[in-house]
Motif scaffolding. Structure first.
Motif, PDB file in Angstrom:
ATOM      1  N   ASP A   6       0.932  -0.709   0.245  1.00  0.00           N
ATOM      2  CA  ASP A   6      -0.221   0.141   0.300  1.00  0.00           C
ATOM      3  C   ASP A   6       0.703   1.111  -0.059  1.00  0.00           C
ATOM      4  O   ASP A   6       1.851   1.883   1.186  1.00  0.00           O
ATOM      5  CB  ASP A   6      -0.708   0.115   1.218  1.00  0.00           C
ATOM      6  CG  ASP A   6      -2.026   1.185   1.584  1.00  0.00           C
ATOM      7  OD1 ASP A   6      -1.823   2.289   0.773  1.00  0.00           O
ATOM      8  OD2 ASP A   6      -2.888   0.991   1.912  1.00  0.00           O
ATOM      9  N   ARG A   7       0.530   2.104  -1.206  1.00  0.00           N
ATOM     10  CA  ARG A   7       1.626   3.257  -1.300  1.00  0.00           C
ATOM     11  C   ARG A   7       1.254   4.415   0.112  1.00  0.00           C
ATOM     12  O   ARG A   7       1.845   4.573  -0.217  1.00  0.00           O
ATOM     13  CB  ARG A   7       1.953   3.420  -2.769  1.00  0.00           C
ATOM     14  CG  ARG A   7       2.774   3.195  -3.310  1.00  0.00           C
ATOM     15  CD  ARG A   7       2.835   3.234  -4.527  1.00  0.00           C
ATOM     16  NE  ARG A   7       4.045   2.756  -5.717  1.00  0.00           N
ATOM     17  CZ  ARG A   7       3.922   2.834  -6.721  1.00  0.00           C
ATOM     18  NH1 ARG A   7       3.211   3.308  -7.560  1.00  0.00           N
ATOM     19  NH2 ARG A   7       4.697   2.316  -7.167  1.00  0.00           N
ATOM     20  N   GLY A   8       0.118   3.582   0.124  1.00  0.00           N
ATOM     21  CA  GLY A   8      -0.474   5.241   1.020  1.00  0.00           C
ATOM     22  C   GLY A   8      -0.176   4.758   2.554  1.00  0.00           C
ATOM     23  O   GLY A   8      -0.304   6.019   3.289  1.00  0.00           O
ATOM     24  N   ASP A   9       0.391   3.705   2.779  1.00  0.00           N
ATOM     25  CA  ASP A   9       0.860   3.796   4.549  1.00  0.00           C
ATOM     26  C   ASP A   9       1.846   2.349   4.435  1.00  0.00           C
ATOM     27  O   ASP A   9       1.367   1.341   4.423  1.00  0.00           O
ATOM     28  CB  ASP A   9      -0.456   2.781   4.934  1.00  0.00           C
ATOM     29  CG  ASP A   9      -0.660   2.635   6.154  1.00  0.00           C
ATOM     30  OD1 ASP A   9       0.558   2.318   6.368  1.00  0.00           O
ATOM     31  OD2 ASP A   9      -1.523   1.817   7.090  1.00  0.00           O
ATOM     32  N   TRP A  14       3.261  -6.260   3.498  1.00  0.00           N
ATOM     33  CA  TRP A  14       2.916  -6.499   1.872  1.00  0.00           C
ATOM     34  C   TRP A  14       3.533  -7.597   1.568  1.00  0.00           C
ATOM     35  O   TRP A  14       4.239  -8.663   2.762  1.00  0.00           O
ATOM     36  CB  TRP A  14       5.207  -5.404   2.043  1.00  0.00           C
ATOM     37  CG  TRP A  14       5.416  -4.560   2.209  1.00  0.00           C
ATOM     38  CD1 TRP A  14       4.932  -3.540   3.123  1.00  0.00           C
ATOM     39  CD2 TRP A  14       6.035  -3.804   1.763  1.00  0.00           C
ATOM     40  NE1 TRP A  14       5.690  -1.863   2.807  1.00  0.00           N
ATOM     41  CE2 TRP A  14       6.097  -2.108   1.890  1.00  0.00           C
ATOM     42  CE3 TRP A  14       7.014  -3.676   0.265  1.00  0.00           C
ATOM     43  CZ2 TRP A  14       7.257  -1.228   1.635  1.00  0.00           C
ATOM     44  CZ3 TRP A  14       7.844  -2.561   0.004  1.00  0.00           C
ATOM     45  CH2 TRP A  14       8.162  -1.670   0.510  1.00  0.00           C
ATOM     46  N   ARG A  15       2.683  -8.040   0.871  1.00  0.00           N
ATOM     47  CA  ARG A  15       3.040  -9.751   0.117  1.00  0.00           C
ATOM     48  C   ARG A  15       3.429  -9.516  -0.875  1.00  0.00           C
ATOM     49  O   ARG A  15       3.919  -9.097  -1.415  1.00  0.00           O
ATOM     50  CB  ARG A  15       1.927  -9.657  -0.026  1.00  0.00           C
ATOM     51  CG  ARG A  15       0.640 -10.077   0.543  1.00  0.00           C
ATOM     52  CD  ARG A  15      -0.354 -10.961   0.601  1.00  0.00           C
ATOM     53  NE  ARG A  15      -0.993 -12.624  -0.045  1.00  0.00           N
ATOM     54  CZ  ARG A  15      -0.390 -12.451   0.558  1.00  0.00           C
ATOM     55  NH1 ARG A  15       0.373 -13.265   1.425  1.00  0.00           N
ATOM     56  NH2 ARG A  15      -0.075 -14.055  -0.945  1.00  0.00           N
ATOM     57  N   ILE A  16       4.570 -11.044  -0.821  1.00  0.00           N
ATOM     58  CA  ILE A  16       5.271 -11.039  -1.916  1.00  0.00           C
ATOM     59  C   ILE A  16       5.278 -12.749  -2.215  1.00  0.00           C
ATOM     60  O   ILE A  16       4.970 -13.541  -1.514  1.00  0.00           O
ATOM     61  CB  ILE A  16       7.198 -11.148  -0.770  1.00  0.00           C
ATOM     62  CG1 ILE A  16       6.610 -10.251  -0.323  1.00  0.00           C
ATOM     63  CG2 ILE A  16       7.854 -11.721  -2.686  1.00  0.00           C
ATOM     64  CD1 ILE A  16       7.913 -10.302   0.506  1.00  0.00           C
ATOM     65  N   ALA A  17       5.024 -12.938  -3.300  1.00  0.00           N
ATOM     66  CA  ALA A  17       4.371 -14.531  -4.386  1.00  0.00           C
ATOM     67  C   ALA A  17       5.198 -14.612  -5.500  1.00  0.00           C
ATOM     68  O   ALA A  17       5.259 -13.893  -6.046  1.00  0.00           O
ATOM     69  CB  ALA A  17       3.046 -14.007  -4.004  1.00  0.00           C
ATOM     70  N   GLY A  18       5.375 -15.857  -5.312  1.00  0.00           N
ATOM     71  CA  GLY A  18       5.576 -16.196  -6.716  1.00  0.00           C
ATOM     72  C   GLY A  18       5.741 -18.007  -6.701  1.00  0.00           C
ATOM     73  O   GLY A  18       4.980 -18.159  -5.707  1.00  0.00           O
ATOM     74  N   ALA A  67      12.862  -3.950   3.010  1.00  0.00           N
ATOM     75  CA  ALA A  67      12.310  -3.496   1.431  1.00  0.00           C
ATOM     76  C   ALA A  67      12.474  -1.985   1.315  1.00  0.00           C
ATOM     77  O   ALA A  67      11.988  -1.511   1.952  1.00  0.00           O
ATOM     78  CB  ALA A  67      11.218  -4.709   1.636  1.00  0.00           C
ATOM     79  N   GLU A  68      12.228  -1.742  -0.446  1.00  0.00           N
ATOM     80  CA  GLU A  68      12.260  -0.155  -0.104  1.00  0.00           C
ATOM     81  C   GLU A  68      11.687  -0.840  -1.795  1.00  0.00           C
ATOM     82  O   GLU A  68      11.503  -1.306  -2.782  1.00  0.00           O
ATOM     83  CB  GLU A  68      13.872   0.060  -0.908  1.00  0.00           C
ATOM     84  CG  GLU A  68      15.111  -0.275  -1.577  1.00  0.00           C
ATOM     85  CD  GLU A  68      15.619  -0.132  -1.523  1.00  0.00           C
ATOM     86  OE1 GLU A  68      16.449   0.794  -1.098  1.00  0.00           O
ATOM     87  OE2 GLU A  68      16.555   0.225  -2.417  1.00  0.00           O
ATOM     88  N   GLU A  69      11.323   0.588  -2.172  1.00  0.00           N
ATOM     89  CA  GLU A  69      11.049   1.059  -4.015  1.00  0.00           C
ATOM     90  C   GLU A  69      11.647   2.225  -3.514  1.00  0.00           C
ATOM     91  O   GLU A  69      12.237   3.340  -3.275  1.00  0.00           O
ATOM     92  CB  GLU A  69       9.266   1.550  -3.329  1.00  0.00           C
ATOM     93  CG  GLU A  69       9.048   1.864  -5.072  1.00  0.00           C
ATOM     94  CD  GLU A  69       7.313   2.655  -4.921  1.00  0.00           C
ATOM     95  OE1 GLU A  69       7.448   3.789  -5.250  1.00  0.00           O
ATOM     96  OE2 GLU A  69       6.948   1.233  -5.322  1.00  0.00           O
ATOM     97  N   ALA A  70      12.080   2.020  -5.186  1.00  0.00           N
ATOM     98  CA  ALA A  70      13.098   3.380  -5.531  1.00  0.00           C
ATOM     99  C   ALA A  70      12.356   3.774  -6.739  1.00  0.00           C
ATOM    100  O   ALA A  70      12.838   2.477  -7.506  1.00  0.00           O
ATOM    101  CB  ALA A  70      14.382   2.989  -5.320  1.00  0.00           C
TER     102      ALA A  70
END
Length: 74
Positions: A6-9, A14-18, A67-70
């Motif tokens: 959720d970029r708002g919170d 965070w879910r990670i699936a594969g 974890a990060e978003e860049a």
């Protein structure tokens, strides 16, 4: 892998699936870098599992990490 968050919170899980991973990342600290890069990093704990190349499932419960978003602009 699919990362869903959720970029708002940023402190929501965070879910990670594969094919070889089913996990959640539970942040406990958010760090925002106010630069042109727009880096959001969260530090927290993982739950779930990941599979090695040999087919062994590794338990991720309690593993501390980040974890990060860049958003890079070059």
């Amino acid at each position: 892998m699919r990362w869903t968050y959720d970029r708002g919170d940023w402190l929501r899980p965070w879910r990670i699936a594969g094919e070889r991973v089913e996990a959640e990342f539970h942040p406990f600290h958010e760090r925002v870098a106010r630069t042109n890069l727009g880096v959001i990093a969260s530090f927290g704990h993982f739950t779930g599992w990941a599979e090695t190349d040999d087919g062994e499932r590794v338990d991720l419960d309690g593993l501390t990490g980040w974890a990060e978003e860049a958003r890079n602009r070059w």
